[in-house]
Design an enzyme around this catalytic site. Structure first.
Site, mmCIF file in Angstrom:
data_model
loop_
_atom_site.group_PDB
_atom_site.id
_atom_site.type_symbol
_atom_site.label_atom_id
_atom_site.label_comp_id
_atom_site.label_asym_id
_atom_site.label_seq_id
_atom_site.Cartn_x
_atom_site.Cartn_y
_atom_site.Cartn_z
ATOM 1 N N ARG A 1 26.175 36.368 66.285
ATOM 2 C CA ARG A 1 27.451 35.649 66.412
ATOM 3 C C ARG A 1 28.480 36.222 65.449
ATOM 4 O O ARG A 1 28.201 36.437 64.278
ATOM 5 C CB ARG A 1 27.235 34.162 66.093
ATOM 6 C CG ARG A 1 26.834 33.352 67.305
ATOM 7 C CD ARG A 1 26.511 31.929 66.947
ATOM 8 N NE ARG A 1 27.568 31.250 66.201
ATOM 9 C CZ ARG A 1 27.586 29.941 65.996
ATOM 10 N NH1 ARG A 1 26.629 29.179 66.465
ATOM 11 N NH2 ARG A 1 28.567 29.397 65.313
ATOM 12 N N ARG B 1 35.201 17.173 65.821
ATOM 13 C CA ARG B 1 35.229 17.849 64.525
ATOM 14 C C ARG B 1 36.449 17.441 63.713
ATOM 15 O O ARG B 1 36.604 17.887 62.581
ATOM 16 C CB ARG B 1 35.276 19.351 64.746
ATOM 17 C CG ARG B 1 33.970 20.086 64.490
ATOM 18 C CD ARG B 1 34.248 21.554 64.774
ATOM 19 N NE ARG B 1 33.287 22.468 64.214
ATOM 20 C CZ ARG B 1 32.180 22.873 64.821
ATOM 21 N NH1 ARG B 1 31.844 22.385 65.986
ATOM 22 N NH2 ARG B 1 31.398 23.763 64.242
ATOM 23 N N ARG C 1 33.994 28.147 57.494
ATOM 24 C CA ARG C 1 33.411 27.091 58.332
ATOM 25 C C ARG C 1 32.983 25.891 57.496
ATOM 26 O O ARG C 1 33.162 24.740 57.892
ATOM 27 C CB ARG C 1 32.216 27.639 59.121
ATOM 28 C CG ARG C 1 32.654 28.434 60.350
ATOM 29 C CD ARG C 1 31.621 29.453 60.762
ATOM 30 N NE ARG C 1 30.399 28.868 61.283
ATOM 31 C CZ ARG C 1 29.248 29.536 61.419
ATOM 32 N NH1 ARG C 1 29.177 30.813 61.050
ATOM 33 N NH2 ARG C 1 28.187 28.950 61.916
ATOM 34 N N ARG D 1 19.455 33.271 60.679
ATOM 35 C CA ARG D 1 19.696 33.291 62.127
ATOM 36 C C ARG D 1 20.282 34.648 62.540
ATOM 37 O O ARG D 1 19.874 35.236 63.533
ATOM 38 C CB ARG D 1 20.676 32.158 62.480
ATOM 39 C CG ARG D 1 21.118 32.108 63.913
ATOM 40 C CD ARG D 1 21.718 30.755 64.260
ATOM 41 N NE ARG D 1 23.111 30.615 63.852
ATOM 42 C CZ ARG D 1 23.809 29.468 63.892
ATOM 43 N NH1 ARG D 1 23.226 28.363 64.311
ATOM 44 N NH2 ARG D 1 25.059 29.422 63.520
ATOM 45 N N LYS E 1 22.024 20.895 64.452
ATOM 46 C CA LYS E 1 22.499 20.094 65.588
ATOM 47 C C LYS E 1 22.027 20.684 66.921
ATOM 48 O O LYS E 1 21.519 19.964 67.776
ATOM 49 C CB LYS E 1 24.043 20.013 65.587
ATOM 50 C CG LYS E 1 24.633 19.413 64.308
ATOM 51 C CD LYS E 1 26.149 19.282 64.388
ATOM 52 C CE LYS E 1 26.901 20.600 64.480
ATOM 53 N NZ LYS E 1 26.894 21.413 63.248
HETATM 54 P P1 ADP Z 1 28.497 25.916 63.948
HETATM 55 O O1 ADP Z 1 28.435 24.431 63.906
HETATM 56 O O2 ADP Z 1 27.163 26.563 63.708
HETATM 57 O O3 ADP Z 1 29.578 26.503 63.092
HETATM 58 P P2 ADP Z 1 29.513 25.888 66.702
HETATM 59 O O4 ADP Z 1 28.872 26.702 67.752
HETATM 60 O O5 ADP Z 1 29.454 24.404 66.835
HETATM 61 O O6 ADP Z 1 28.854 26.405 65.385
HETATM 62 O O7 ADP Z 1 31.059 26.280 66.564
HETATM 63 C C1 ADP Z 1 31.468 27.609 66.352
HETATM 64 C C2 ADP Z 1 32.991 27.685 66.236
HETATM 65 O O8 ADP Z 1 33.589 27.179 67.450
HETATM 66 C C3 ADP Z 1 33.630 26.841 65.136
HETATM 67 O O9 ADP Z 1 33.612 27.479 63.880
HETATM 68 C C4 ADP Z 1 35.062 26.652 65.704
HETATM 69 O O10 ADP Z 1 35.821 27.828 65.536
HETATM 70 C C5 ADP Z 1 34.811 26.478 67.179
HETATM 71 N N1 ADP Z 1 34.625 25.058 67.555
HETATM 72 C C6 ADP Z 1 33.496 24.488 68.065
HETATM 73 N N2 ADP Z 1 33.666 23.177 68.300
HETATM 74 C C7 ADP Z 1 34.930 22.880 67.899
HETATM 75 C C8 ADP Z 1 35.708 21.680 67.856
HETATM 76 N N3 ADP Z 1 35.209 20.513 68.265
HETATM 77 N N4 ADP Z 1 36.977 21.757 67.385
HETATM 78 C C9 ADP Z 1 37.494 22.924 66.978
HETATM 79 N N5 ADP Z 1 36.824 24.087 66.971
HETATM 80 C C10 ADP Z 1 35.555 24.080 67.423
#
Ligand code: ADP
Length: 190
Positions: free
Chosen positions: A137, A86, A148, A125, A13
């Site tokens: 990260r 999400r 996740r 990564r 994404k």
């Molecule tokens: P990835 O999709 O690679 O796991 P992101 O950078 O999108 O990484 O998100 C990392 C973390 O941030 C998620 O595992 C969650 O803890 C938090 N997070 C991000 N976006 C949301 C969301 N829309 N709702 C709840 N938690 C979120």
């Protein structure tokens, strides 16, 4: 035109959002990036979310909806929602916010992948960052990744049905190379 990029962690994404920003001047709204910024700034909210994120769990709807509301209140359009919504509650909140600001969603684009590739990409990564001396990260490890992925299947994947029902769902093959995925997305947008 406003779009959502849907897909599990590691689906690509962020990579595709960056391409859309570059090629079309769209605006990327990544809740993951916003939460990492909050964490880095050391605010009270940042401290709360840091722990939740490191475990691979979802931050509360209230926090992320608040972040998105702030961004949308600044005006503009051509948004790429990356990592948001999400949950179904977040999807409903987004629909309401879009209506309030007189905007609409053009498509929810699902990057279709499989779990094996996700593990490889995320471990890759982390290794790349380590080799380049960059910070890794906190949630890019096997344990968080499991959480996740589970969060994705339990809480986020219902959005595929939700956007299908709204007539907005479009699927692309997230296993294809980056340029091919970009072209598939372009075909949806043009
Ligand atoms: P990835 O999709 O690679 O796991 P992101 O950078 O999108 O990484 O998100 C990392 C973390 O941030 C998620 O595992 C969650 O803890 C938090 N997070 C991000 N976006 C949301 C969301 N829309 N709702 C709840 N938690 C979120």
């Amino acid at each position: 035109m406003n779009i959502i990029l849907l897909g599990p962690p590691g689906a690509g994404k962020g990579t595709q959002a960056a391409r859309l920003v570059e090629a079309r001047g769209m605006v990327q709204l990544s809740t993951g990036d916003m939460l990492r910024e909050a964490q880095a700034s050391g605010t009270e909210m940042g401290k709360i979310v840091a722990e939740v994120m490191a475990k691979g769990q979802l931050v509360t709807d209230e926090i992320v909806i608040g972040l998105i509301r702030e961004k949308l209140a600044q005006g503009g359009s051509g948004f790429i929602f990356d990592g948001f919504p999400r949950t179904l509650a977040q999807a409903d909140a987004l629909a309401a916010l879009m209506e309030e600001t007189g905007q609409s969603l053009h498509a929810a684009i699902e990057l279709q992948v499989n779990d094996e590739i996700l593990v490889d990409r995320i471990v890759g990564r982390a290794e790349q960052a380590r080799a380049a001396g960059q910070p890794v990260r906190a949630d890019d490890n096997a344990e968080s990744l499991k959480t996740r992925l589970m969060a994705y299947y339990k809480q986020t994947s219902p959005l595929i049905g939700y956007y299908h029902a709204k007539g907005l769902l479009r699927g692309v093959d997230g296993l294809a190379d980056i340029d091919t995925v970009e072209a598939q997305i372009a075909a949806i947008l043009d």
